[in-house]
Motif scaffolding. Sequence first.
Motif, mmCIF file in Angstrom:
data_model
loop_
_atom_site.group_PDB
_atom_site.id
_atom_site.type_symbol
_atom_site.label_atom_id
_atom_site.label_comp_id
_atom_site.label_asym_id
_atom_site.label_seq_id
_atom_site.Cartn_x
_atom_site.Cartn_y
_atom_site.Cartn_z
ATOM 1 N N LEU A 107 0.827 -1.208 0.000
ATOM 2 C CA LEU A 107 0.000 0.000 0.000
ATOM 3 C C LEU A 107 0.862 1.260 0.000
ATOM 4 O O LEU A 107 0.564 2.227 -0.700
ATOM 5 C CB LEU A 107 -0.963 -0.015 1.189
ATOM 6 N N LYS A 108 1.924 1.256 0.761
ATOM 7 C CA LYS A 108 2.840 2.400 0.802
ATOM 8 C C LYS A 108 3.485 2.607 -0.566
ATOM 9 O O LYS A 108 3.562 3.737 -1.063
ATOM 10 C CB LYS A 108 3.913 2.168 1.881
ATOM 11 N N LEU A 143 -0.336 -4.510 -5.543
ATOM 12 C CA LEU A 143 0.729 -5.071 -6.372
ATOM 13 C C LEU A 143 0.324 -5.100 -7.847
ATOM 14 O O LEU A 143 1.141 -4.812 -8.728
ATOM 15 C CB LEU A 143 1.096 -6.484 -5.899
ATOM 16 N N ARG A 144 -0.925 -5.428 -8.130
ATOM 17 C CA ARG A 144 -1.383 -5.432 -9.524
ATOM 18 C C ARG A 144 -1.368 -4.019 -10.100
ATOM 19 O O ARG A 144 -1.022 -3.813 -11.261
ATOM 20 C CB ARG A 144 -2.764 -6.059 -9.644
ATOM 21 N N THR A 148 4.883 -3.583 -11.844
ATOM 22 C CA THR A 148 6.334 -3.691 -11.998
ATOM 23 C C THR A 148 6.758 -5.157 -11.982
ATOM 24 O O THR A 148 5.995 -6.036 -11.582
ATOM 25 C CB THR A 148 7.065 -2.966 -10.855
ATOM 26 N N GLU A 149 7.995 -5.396 -12.411
ATOM 27 C CA GLU A 149 8.553 -6.755 -12.355
ATOM 28 C C GLU A 149 8.599 -7.254 -10.912
ATOM 29 O O GLU A 149 8.308 -8.422 -10.643
ATOM 30 C CB GLU A 149 9.959 -6.791 -12.964
ATOM 31 N N VAL A 150 8.961 -6.366 -9.994
ATOM 32 C CA VAL A 150 9.027 -6.732 -8.577
ATOM 33 C C VAL A 150 7.642 -7.132 -8.077
ATOM 34 O O VAL A 150 7.480 -8.131 -7.379
ATOM 35 C CB VAL A 150 9.618 -5.577 -7.730
ATOM 36 N N ALA A 151 6.625 -6.347 -8.448
ATOM 37 C CA ALA A 151 5.251 -6.659 -8.041
ATOM 38 C C ALA A 151 4.811 -7.998 -8.620
ATOM 39 O O ALA A 151 4.170 -8.800 -7.934
ATOM 40 C CB ALA A 151 4.308 -5.548 -8.468
ATOM 41 N N LYS A 152 5.160 -8.233 -9.875
ATOM 42 C CA LYS A 152 4.806 -9.507 -10.510
ATOM 43 C C LYS A 152 5.439 -10.673 -9.767
ATOM 44 O O LYS A 152 4.782 -11.682 -9.490
ATOM 45 C CB LYS A 152 5.263 -9.513 -11.975
ATOM 46 N N LYS A 153 6.706 -10.517 -9.408
ATOM 47 C CA LYS A 153 7.405 -11.575 -8.673
ATOM 48 C C LYS A 153 6.739 -11.824 -7.312
ATOM 49 O O LYS A 153 6.544 -12.970 -6.907
ATOM 50 C CB LYS A 153 8.875 -11.210 -8.490
#
Length: 179
Positions: A107-108, A143-144, A148-153
């Motif tokens: 959330l942050k 995250l969705r 980002t790639e980090v969020a996807k991971k």
Amino acid sequence: LVQKASFDMADGIGSTALTVQNSTADYLRLGESFEEAKKSAVASSILMNVSEFESIDQATESLIAMSAAYNDLEKMDIVDKLNLVGNNFSISTDQLATALQSSASALKTSGNDINESVALITAGNAVVQDPSKTGAGLRTIALRMAGTEVAKKELEEIGEDTSDFVVQTKSKIDEQLRQ
């Protein structure tokens, strides 16, 4: 001297010296100075006292996660916000802390300050009536949205399907959030 100080601190916050010592040790292991760790232990003990957490470990773990996400706030400011909402809305302080523990960093990262995050959790939990699911749901949504790639991971690590996930550039994400 340290033992006497922990007894004095415990007396001042309605806790036990052992509770304060254990929590202080947890914060010391995280790299906080002794003075910082003492303040953090007091905040964790107060969180345990004003919530329904059953142990100092639960309160400490929760406060560690929240303060990592909202590192611009003092730990007692976080505890005060949780306690205020827990006393005035249909979510308890520990339920709110539990939901934030799993969702605060996402959330942050999505641009929500602690007040907005607390409001989202409180409103979501009014419908869902399960703070763990509310926190997990908000984390997934954040995250969705991050794209980002980090969020996807992270989504893949928690077992979410990312076959339709589109990685976006920062400017594209900023443009979509402004709409």
